[in-house]
Design a protein around this motif. Structure first.
Motif, PDB file in Angstrom:
ATOM      1  N   PHE A 103       0.851  -1.187   0.000  1.00  0.00           N
ATOM      2  CA  PHE A 103       0.000   0.000   0.000  1.00  0.00           C
ATOM      3  C   PHE A 103       0.884   1.233   0.000  1.00  0.00           C
ATOM      4  CE2 PHE A 103       1.001  -0.294   4.446  1.00  0.00           C
ATOM      5  CZ  PHE A 103       0.967   1.005   4.918  1.00  0.00           C
ATOM      6  N   GLN A 104       0.318   2.340  -0.444  1.00  0.00           N
ATOM      7  CA  GLN A 104       1.082   3.573  -0.610  1.00  0.00           C
ATOM      8  C   GLN A 104       0.568   4.638   0.344  1.00  0.00           C
ATOM      9  OE1 GLN A 104       0.817   6.319  -4.161  1.00  0.00           O
ATOM     10  NE2 GLN A 104       2.808   5.378  -4.603  1.00  0.00           N
ATOM     11  N   LYS A 105       1.493   5.295   1.016  1.00  0.00           N
ATOM     12  CA  LYS A 105       1.147   6.393   1.903  1.00  0.00           C
ATOM     13  C   LYS A 105       2.220   7.473   1.794  1.00  0.00           C
ATOM     14  CE  LYS A 105       0.197   7.604   6.713  1.00  0.00           C
ATOM     15  NZ  LYS A 105       0.144   7.127   8.120  1.00  0.00           N
ATOM     16  N   ASP A 106       1.794   8.689   1.553  1.00  0.00           N
ATOM     17  CA  ASP A 106       2.702   9.826   1.400  1.00  0.00           C
ATOM     18  C   ASP A 106       3.749   9.573   0.317  1.00  0.00           C
ATOM     19  OD1 ASP A 106       1.349  11.079   3.487  1.00  0.00           O
ATOM     20  OD2 ASP A 106       2.708  10.248   5.011  1.00  0.00           O
TER      21      ASP A 106
END
Length: 533
Positions: free
Chosen positions: A261-264
């Motif tokens: 998953f991708q965050k920032d």
């Protein structure tokens, strides 16, 4: 260069006085007598044209012979004060078992009088016991000699494939434990069992060869594992696919990291793993398209088996790396053809071989040496051609380069050293240092000829007047290089290689510059009809 063209002339104008008394007149008198003796010797030597040409030809031949017969290696073996014994992981054994073997090795190494301290590393990968040495002046043996001494004791340890190593090369990209060994990657398009059978037969043949000390490879087929046999008929009836079986098995036995998953703007991997470790396949269930839960044990049978720990690939082919330890008196250069010959005779024609590790680096550095040496000659020739506005003057100046190389290589031969990456650096540096002497004589001789002096007189006068600066620059460089040869300690072998090349090359090159270059200048600068030999 900037300081020499700007600050030095200004300092001369302010600090040098014409009527100032010399601080050490004895030095001036010494140089005056030396200049007189050199002028007389040059006048006599100038008449022996055939002898000079024969000397040049003989020196060229000796240079080529030294290049051919000097031992070659990627780097000299250095005493870096470190050695150890590596124990690979033992199939089917836990870390406590590995620790016991590491303790046995520690007991062997503790008896080494040269040891200062030791440190052990243990993990799932195996163990490594490292031994730090005292200062070289306090040691009777080098790490490489200690390695050879303890090899018989290490071989007696049962059930492990431990091998001692010594840290004898500080070059980046070269594995510490394999720096002085030959590594050959062997690849096939067949299966691993065929690869193992042939490479193990090759290993036994190599160990019978007197050139090599021992051999080992990284293809291990003794790691405990399981083979899963699929009941394809039952799977088709129940609507279960092999992909589902593989994914469920992976999730519950090892975990899967195919999601993230991708965050920032940063991607984080997600590990999907079962909540508990299953005892049997019957505890795992699949869901078919009809929504029915099916036990994995109904369509899959798992049986114990010996499998490779890792499946190695090289150039997209199944491969294994063969590591061969050399005898103490052998080098990479003279051992590589022998190992290649043995491998060619023992392995089928369908097997592909390629050097890796230090052997590959040696092959690449050897080709790079000739390329860099040639480029240095071309570059300096082009610069001198622009400076002198002549194609002949740079040729005369650079004639001393192969003559200086003869002295450098002769020193390596006398001191028992080899051609390596450090001596290559010294030879390339020598090109710039030795051509400077020729520039002084040729430039001054050209100026005297423009003033109307005849060729012979101008040549001899230029050599005599430039004697003092030539000797001073040579002495300055040699005295600056002497510490490289005399100092000892860890890594001194590399420094000694560079220093030996510079000292031998500068001494020989300076002699040839003072006696041979003036005569060559007069021969090549004379009109075609007036040349006499």
């Amino acid at each position: 260069g900037i300081v020499a063209l700007t600050l030095s002339p200004m300092m001369c104008g302010y600090l040098l006085k014409a009527d100032e008394h010399r601080m050490w007149p004895q030095i001036d008198r010494l140089f005056d007598r030396l200049i007189v003796a050199y002028k007389q010797a040059l006048a006599v030597f100038f008449d022996y044209t055939k002898t000079i040409l024969a000397t040049i030809a003989a020196t060229m031949v000796v240079t080529l012979l030294l290049f051919k017969f000097l031992p070659s290696e990627i780097a000299p073996k250095e005493n870096r004060g470190l050695m150890g014994v590596f124990v690979p992981s033992i199939p089917g054994k836990d870390i406590d078992t590995i620790e016991k073997y590491a303790t046995d090795i520690e007991e062997i190494l503790k008896t080494t009088p040269e040891a200062k301290s030791y440190l052990s590393f243990i993990g799932h990968w195996g163990a490594s016991v490292c031994l730090a040495f005292k200062d070289p002046g306090q040691c009777k043996r080098s790490p490489a000699e200690v390695v050879e001494a303890i090899k018989p004791q290490i071989k007696l340890l049962p059930s492990i494939d431990a091998h001692p190593w010594s840290y004898d090369s500080g070059l980046p990209g070269i594995d510490i434990m394999e720096g002085s060994s030959l590594q050959l990657a062997i690849s096939i398009i067949g299966d691993y069992k065929d690869l193992f059978t042939n490479i193990d037969r090759l290993r036994k043949g190599i160990e019978e060869n007197e050139v090599f000390n021992s051999a080992r490879h990284d293809l291990r087929l003794d790691t405990p594992g399981y083979e899963m046999t699929l009941d394809t008929y039952a799977m088709s009836q129940l609507g279960v696919t092999p992909y589902q079986v593989a994914k469920v098995t992976e999730v519950f036995f090892s975990g899967i990291q195919s999601l993230e998953f991708q965050k920032d703007g940063i991607n984080y991997p997600i590990t999907v793993k079962g909540a508990s470790d299953p005892w049997t396949l019957n505890e795992l269930y699949l869901t078919n398209p009809d929504g029915k839960r099916i036990s994995l044990g109904a369509v899959v049978k798992m049986t114990p088996s010996a499998l490779p720990k890792k499946l190695y690939h090289h150039n997209q082919m199944r491969s294994a790396v063969l590591t061969v330890d050399l005898e103490p008196n052998q080098t990479l250069a003279n051992s590589m053809p022998k190992l290649w010959k043995v491998a060619t005779e023992e392995l089928p024609d369908t097997f592909k071989k390629e050097w890796v590790g230090a052997a590959k680096a040696y092959t690449q550095s050897s080709m790079t040496m000739f390329l860099l040496f040639g480029m240095a000659l071309v570059f300096i020739y082009a610069i001198l051609a622009v400076q002198f506005e002549s194609f002949m003057d740079p040729l005369i100046i650079m004639l001393t380069v192969p003559l200086a190389c003869c002295g450098a290589l002769f020193v390596l031969w006398v001191t028992g050293q080899s051609l390596n990456i450090y001596t290559q650096i010294g030879l390339i540096t020598l090109i710039g240092l030795i051509t400077k002497h020729g520039i002084l004589i040729v430039e001054f001789a050209n100026q005297l000829r423009l003033k109307g002096m005849d060729l012979k007189s101008a040549t001899q006068q230029a050599a005599v007047l430039r004697l003092r600066p030539i000797l001073m620059t040579t002495a300055a460089m040699i005295f600056g290089t002497v510490p490289l040869v005399l100092l000892s300690g860890e890594g001194s072998e590399a420094r000694r290689a560079i220093g030996s090349v510079l000292i031998g090359g500068l001494l020989t090159g300076t002699i040839f510059t003072l006696f041979v270059l003036p005569k060559i200048y007069s021969l090549l600068k004379a009109p075609m009809g007036r040349r006499k030999i």
